[in-house]
Design a protein around this motif. Sequence first.
Motif, mmCIF file in Angstrom:
data_model
loop_
_atom_site.group_PDB
_atom_site.id
_atom_site.type_symbol
_atom_site.label_atom_id
_atom_site.label_comp_id
_atom_site.label_asym_id
_atom_site.label_seq_id
_atom_site.Cartn_x
_atom_site.Cartn_y
_atom_site.Cartn_z
ATOM 1 N N SER A 23 0.840 -1.297 0.037
ATOM 2 C CA SER A 23 -0.037 -0.123 -0.018
ATOM 3 C C SER A 23 0.776 1.198 0.068
ATOM 4 O O SER A 23 0.336 2.377 0.431
ATOM 5 C CB SER A 23 -0.810 -0.021 1.082
ATOM 6 O OG SER A 23 -0.230 0.110 2.175
ATOM 7 N N TYR A 53 -3.077 -4.007 -7.268
ATOM 8 C CA TYR A 53 -2.792 -3.236 -6.331
ATOM 9 C C TYR A 53 -2.768 -1.864 -6.515
ATOM 10 O O TYR A 53 -2.196 -0.805 -5.791
ATOM 11 C CB TYR A 53 -1.075 -3.463 -6.107
ATOM 12 C CG TYR A 53 -0.920 -5.051 -5.717
ATOM 13 C CD1 TYR A 53 -0.771 -5.301 -4.457
ATOM 14 C CD2 TYR A 53 -0.274 -5.904 -6.765
ATOM 15 C CE1 TYR A 53 -0.659 -6.622 -3.924
ATOM 16 C CE2 TYR A 53 -0.022 -7.343 -6.198
ATOM 17 C CZ TYR A 53 -0.273 -7.625 -4.947
ATOM 18 O OH TYR A 53 -0.100 -9.107 -4.667
ATOM 19 N N LYS A 111 -5.552 4.532 -0.087
ATOM 20 C CA LYS A 111 -4.593 4.362 0.975
ATOM 21 C C LYS A 111 -5.056 4.593 2.404
ATOM 22 O O LYS A 111 -4.435 3.998 3.277
ATOM 23 C CB LYS A 111 -3.320 5.490 0.804
ATOM 24 C CG LYS A 111 -2.943 5.363 -0.608
ATOM 25 C CD LYS A 111 -2.306 4.081 -0.801
ATOM 26 C CE LYS A 111 -1.356 4.306 -2.247
ATOM 27 N NZ LYS A 111 -0.816 3.039 -2.822
ATOM 28 N N LEU A 146 -6.113 -2.943 3.073
ATOM 29 C CA LEU A 146 -6.102 -4.159 2.134
ATOM 30 C C LEU A 146 -6.480 -5.468 2.868
ATOM 31 O O LEU A 146 -6.205 -5.478 3.963
ATOM 32 C CB LEU A 146 -4.665 -4.163 1.394
ATOM 33 C CG LEU A 146 -4.270 -3.040 0.568
ATOM 34 C CD1 LEU A 146 -2.784 -3.305 0.358
ATOM 35 C CD2 LEU A 146 -5.268 -3.136 -0.565
#
Length: 142
Positions: free
Chosen positions: A34, A91, A96, A100
Amino acid sequence: MTDEVSSGNIETKLAYDGSSVDWFLQRLSNLTNSSDLEFGITLQVSGTTVTGTLIGGEKYFKLFAESFSQAWPYEDKEEIRDAFESNADIYKNVDKDEDLPPTQYVHLKDALFFDGGYKFPNEGTLWRGVLPRFYGHIHKEA
């Protein structure tokens, strides 16, 4: 994982399932997935030591696509590169601030392997490993 595991219930999850995944290494891998963070790491994998730079999955697939397409012996190198680079799409465009899902793989660049006193390959390579297969890690390249 059957349920989402938060910091508060890791102990409960481990009590039921055992320590099948190193949650700390999983968090480090999530962090590289990330962000642009990269750092040296050494892993113990089934009696073999693997050392290299931990990178995110997006970068791994871009580097893999470039390397594979350069070695491709036919004229459609760009199509081959694009096909393999599309694996990085999972990805991309990740919020952000959004968590995830827990990663199941770690990705290394410049990976070297040490086994029985031998080092291979002579130059570092890309490597992708499955998280539950690791027996230990050091946060610095060997």
